[in-house]
Design a protein around this motif. Structure first.
Motif, mmCIF file in Angstrom:
data_model
loop_
_atom_site.group_PDB
_atom_site.id
_atom_site.type_symbol
_atom_site.label_atom_id
_atom_site.label_comp_id
_atom_site.label_asym_id
_atom_site.label_seq_id
_atom_site.Cartn_x
_atom_site.Cartn_y
_atom_site.Cartn_z
ATOM 1 N N TYR A 55 -2.677 -18.870 30.151
ATOM 2 C CA TYR A 55 -1.830 -18.067 31.035
ATOM 3 C C TYR A 55 -2.679 -17.285 32.032
ATOM 4 C CZ TYR A 55 0.985 -14.038 32.441
ATOM 5 O OH TYR A 55 1.618 -13.051 33.163
ATOM 6 N N ALA A 56 -2.221 -17.254 33.283
ATOM 7 C CA ALA A 56 -2.844 -16.427 34.318
ATOM 8 C C ALA A 56 -1.773 -16.067 35.339
ATOM 9 C CB ALA A 56 -4.003 -17.156 34.989
ATOM 10 N N ASN A 57 -1.705 -14.778 35.694
ATOM 11 C CA ASN A 57 -0.698 -14.336 36.655
ATOM 12 C C ASN A 57 -1.129 -12.988 37.229
ATOM 13 O OD1 ASN A 57 1.602 -14.412 38.185
ATOM 14 N ND2 ASN A 57 2.998 -13.868 36.528
ATOM 15 N N VAL A 58 -0.576 -12.654 38.388
ATOM 16 C CA VAL A 58 -0.828 -11.350 39.005
ATOM 17 C C VAL A 58 0.436 -10.511 38.837
ATOM 18 C CG1 VAL A 58 -1.365 -10.120 41.131
ATOM 19 C CG2 VAL A 58 -2.456 -12.333 40.658
ATOM 20 N N ILE A 59 0.303 -9.385 38.160
ATOM 21 C CA ILE A 59 1.425 -8.494 37.886
ATOM 22 C C ILE A 59 1.315 -7.287 38.815
ATOM 23 C CG2 ILE A 59 2.622 -7.130 36.148
ATOM 24 C CD1 ILE A 59 2.596 -10.121 35.541
ATOM 25 N N LEU A 84 -1.979 -3.258 40.243
ATOM 26 C CA LEU A 84 -2.098 -4.690 40.493
ATOM 27 C C LEU A 84 -2.989 -5.259 39.387
ATOM 28 C CD1 LEU A 84 -1.053 -6.667 42.643
ATOM 29 C CD2 LEU A 84 -3.279 -6.508 43.752
ATOM 30 N N LEU A 85 -2.372 -5.956 38.454
ATOM 31 C CA LEU A 85 -3.064 -6.463 37.261
ATOM 32 C C LEU A 85 -3.231 -7.972 37.352
ATOM 33 C CD1 LEU A 85 -4.089 -6.288 34.276
ATOM 34 C CD2 LEU A 85 -1.676 -6.473 33.586
ATOM 35 N N VAL A 86 -4.461 -8.423 37.231
ATOM 36 C CA VAL A 86 -4.728 -9.855 37.104
ATOM 37 C C VAL A 86 -4.739 -10.163 35.608
ATOM 38 C CG1 VAL A 86 -6.335 -11.739 37.563
ATOM 39 C CG2 VAL A 86 -6.077 -9.890 39.231
ATOM 40 N N ALA A 87 -3.624 -10.711 35.137
ATOM 41 C CA ALA A 87 -3.422 -10.911 33.694
ATOM 42 C C ALA A 87 -3.838 -12.307 33.279
ATOM 43 C CB ALA A 87 -1.964 -10.672 33.325
ATOM 44 N N ARG A 88 -4.576 -12.388 32.200
ATOM 45 C CA ARG A 88 -4.988 -13.668 31.626
ATOM 46 C C ARG A 88 -4.738 -13.625 30.124
ATOM 47 N NH1 ARG A 88 -10.933 -13.707 34.563
ATOM 48 N NH2 ARG A 88 -10.232 -14.266 36.663
ATOM 49 N N GLY A 89 -4.479 -14.794 29.566
ATOM 50 C CA GLY A 89 -4.234 -14.864 28.126
ATOM 51 C C GLY A 89 -3.905 -16.282 27.701
ATOM 52 N N ASP A 90 -3.320 -16.408 26.536
ATOM 53 C CA ASP A 90 -2.911 -17.728 26.053
ATOM 54 C C ASP A 90 -1.853 -17.563 24.968
ATOM 55 O OD1 ASP A 90 -4.183 -17.167 23.556
ATOM 56 O OD2 ASP A 90 -6.078 -17.920 24.333
ATOM 57 N N VAL A 126 -2.235 -11.234 25.612
ATOM 58 C CA VAL A 126 -2.938 -10.948 26.856
ATOM 59 C C VAL A 126 -4.387 -10.677 26.479
ATOM 60 C CG1 VAL A 126 -3.148 -9.368 28.801
ATOM 61 C CG2 VAL A 126 -0.886 -10.025 27.963
ATOM 62 N N ASP A 127 -5.300 -11.354 27.148
ATOM 63 C CA ASP A 127 -6.722 -11.216 26.834
ATOM 64 C C ASP A 127 -7.241 -9.907 27.415
ATOM 65 O OD1 ASP A 127 -9.415 -11.463 26.359
ATOM 66 O OD2 ASP A 127 -9.587 -13.504 27.115
ATOM 67 N N HIS A 128 -7.680 -8.996 26.528
ATOM 68 C CA HIS A 128 -8.220 -7.699 26.947
ATOM 69 C C HIS A 128 -9.750 -7.706 26.955
ATOM 70 C CE1 HIS A 128 -4.272 -5.734 26.837
ATOM 71 N NE2 HIS A 128 -4.040 -6.439 25.744
ATOM 72 N N GLY A 129 -10.346 -8.883 26.886
ATOM 73 C CA GLY A 129 -11.792 -8.990 26.881
ATOM 74 C C GLY A 129 -12.396 -8.716 28.252
ATOM 75 N N ARG A 133 -15.716 -12.821 31.118
ATOM 76 C CA ARG A 133 -15.464 -13.787 30.053
ATOM 77 C C ARG A 133 -14.019 -14.285 30.061
ATOM 78 N NH1 ARG A 133 -18.664 -11.222 24.800
ATOM 79 N NH2 ARG A 133 -20.743 -11.140 25.768
ATOM 80 N N GLY A 134 -13.327 -14.063 31.151
ATOM 81 C CA GLY A 134 -11.965 -14.563 31.267
ATOM 82 C C GLY A 134 -10.893 -13.582 30.884
ATOM 83 N N GLY A 135 -11.253 -12.313 30.695
ATOM 84 C CA GLY A 135 -10.273 -11.304 30.313
ATOM 85 C C GLY A 135 -9.485 -10.772 31.504
ATOM 86 N N SER A 136 -8.436 -10.019 31.225
ATOM 87 C CA SER A 136 -7.604 -9.424 32.276
ATOM 88 C C SER A 136 -8.329 -8.232 32.905
ATOM 89 C CB SER A 136 -6.276 -8.964 31.676
ATOM 90 O OG SER A 136 -5.627 -10.024 31.000
ATOM 91 N N TYR A 137 -7.921 -7.902 34.132
ATOM 92 C CA TYR A 137 -8.517 -6.745 34.791
ATOM 93 C C TYR A 137 -7.549 -6.200 35.843
ATOM 94 C CZ TYR A 137 -9.662 -10.040 38.569
ATOM 95 O OH TYR A 137 -9.593 -10.975 39.572
#
Length: 208
Positions: A55-59, A84-90, A126-129, A133-137
């Motif tokens: 999963y990847a999206n801009v919130i 503006l959150l760039v969200a990543r996860g799986d 949601v990846d908080h890493g 390393r591919g985490g959200s920011y």
């Protein structure tokens, strides 16, 4: 006294061995074919994860800051926090094979229907890493109006938490999408069919 020659001893040993093999085969007949398909082979697989969705999206989210005006139904808008959150996860989708059941079993024709529970979300996150390393920011975190002038960060933290909750709900929706569930069904059948055909039974999966 009559002596037995070596060839006679070999012949006697062969007769004893043949008799022992015949008696042993009578005592232990070959196992009968199972009257029902081997469900335990399916149940032992437990939760079969068949789809992973990246999963990847801009919130984009705005948290308004207001103050109620006493004795009225109105409120005073003091400002807002824009996130503006760039969200990543799986998320993982799987089928609980422990709930599988056989139906319409025909022992003579060695056919059956395997009723399977619908695929479900096993995990969604949601990846908080770290970002690298591919985490959200958070790409942007801006205040407007009086919000930047007010002390404390409680209002900004509420905006951040709200954006993360929206992202979590979005990941869960991706797992529950119709095409994701259909892929999980197809992948599960692709795993089960070779296992079931190896049992000598013709088993047709059916989704409940």
């Amino acid at each position: 006294m009559q002596r037995l020659t070596f060839p006679a001893l070999l012949a006697g040993a062969a007769l004893v061995a043949a008799a022992s093999w015949t008696l042993g085969s009578r005592r232990a007949p070959p196992p009968a074919e199972p009257a029902t398909p081997p469900l335990v082979a399916v149940e032992s697989m437990g939760e079969l994860v068949s789809v992973r969705v990246r999963y990847a999206n801009v919130i984009e989210f705005s948290q308004k800051m207001t103050q109620d005006i006493p004795w009225t139904q109105w409120e005073l808008r003091l400002g807002e926090t824009r996130v503006l959150l760039v969200a990543r996860g799986d998320c993982l989708v799987g089928t609980d094979l422990r709930a599988a059941r056989y139906e319409q079993v025909d022992a003579a024709a060695r056919t059956a229907v395997l009723a399977l529970p619908a695929p479900r979300t096993v995990s969604a996150r949601v990846d908080h890493g770290p970002r690298e390393r591919g985490g959200s920011y958070f790409h942007a975190l801006q205040g407007s109006g009086l919000e930047p002038l007010l002390p404390g960060s409680a209002h900004r933290m509420r905006a951040i938490d709200a954006a993360l909750r929206i992202a979590q709900q979005d990941v869960e929706k991706a797992c529950a999408a119709a095409d994701t569930v259909q892929s999980a069904r197809a992948n599960t059948e692709a795993v089960l069919k070779p296992l079931l055909s190896a049992s000598g039974w013709t088993v047709t999966p059916r989704w409940r």
